[in-house]
Design an enzyme around this catalytic site. Sequence first.
Site, mmCIF file in Angstrom:
data_model
loop_
_atom_site.group_PDB
_atom_site.id
_atom_site.type_symbol
_atom_site.label_atom_id
_atom_site.label_comp_id
_atom_site.label_asym_id
_atom_site.label_seq_id
_atom_site.Cartn_x
_atom_site.Cartn_y
_atom_site.Cartn_z
ATOM 1 N N TYR A 211 0.868 -1.186 0.000
ATOM 2 C CA TYR A 211 0.000 0.000 0.000
ATOM 3 C C TYR A 211 0.901 1.231 0.000
ATOM 4 C CZ TYR A 211 -3.979 2.965 1.449
ATOM 5 O OH TYR A 211 -4.966 3.926 1.522
ATOM 6 N N LYS B 181 -1.077 -1.039 -4.189
ATOM 7 C CA LYS B 181 -2.255 -0.190 -4.085
ATOM 8 C C LYS B 181 -1.747 1.230 -4.258
ATOM 9 C CE LYS B 181 -6.088 1.249 -1.109
ATOM 10 N NZ LYS B 181 -6.689 1.167 0.243
#
Length: 304
Positions: free
Chosen positions: A136, A164
Amino acid sequence: MKIEWKGIMPAVTTKFTSDDELDLPMFKVNLQAQLDAGVHGIVLGGTLGEASTLTDSEKRTLTQETVAFVDGKIPVLINVAEQSTKKAIEAAQFAKEDGASGLMVLPPMRYKSGDRETVEYFKAIANSTSLPIMIYNNPVDYKIEVTLDMFEELLKCPNIQAVKESTRDISNVTRIKNRFGDRLKILTGVDTIALESLLMGADGWVAGLVCAFPAETVAIYELQKAGRIQEAIAIYRWFLPLLELDINPKLVQNIKLAEVATGIGTEQVRAPRLPLFGDERTHVLSVIEKGMQTRPIVPDYKNL
């Protein structure tokens, strides 16, 4: 279960009772709505899932219950957001034991690690597990950026497979594709630039407002994938005022109010969060009400 890093993966909210316990029945109502809409994976225990307030036991319960409920239809990922490498490795081990298909991993919490420290943190987690990992990358909210040079090192770990992408720079999608091709799959993590990111080559979307509007979110993805861009844009334009509720410090409260409006959630949050009140609540409700009044009829996107 093998993960195909593509499509819509809701970062689902965690449902609580008025007694501040996990509300598993309502949680499963929402999960069913996501499955019915045709989402491609579930992400548990992220920011929207109020990860920082969940106990290890609650995270394990959510993972076990979700894995059992989806019954192999789609992959289940659990978020790893810890302060120490030791705890992160333990969380990865729990995820494997509890049946998760993969991990979404944040940089170290609280401590602003340097580039070398961040890379070593992610590598230590990856080397401790066989589960596939999505990094992320959200320097706006978490103040640590995973640069392309850092990914060059991280991709030596075969189970680091996706990012992400939440830098809020759409051109980063092209930079990643130019540098790594399909070796690093991209799932956009910012609702308000999601369609733009998909059109520039992102493979999927870890979405927030999907928690309340699953069909509309999946329709945008499937329509653009099928080349029906104008139809996707039309739904996206309707959606944008609602999507803006996600890029806000009160995103959890905002999205839970939207879930109430669509009948697949409750407003309960865990302290220190509190339900919205006053002008803030009035504004969010007005955005949701307008969205509900003008909610589009989506085409049969499942058979494109």
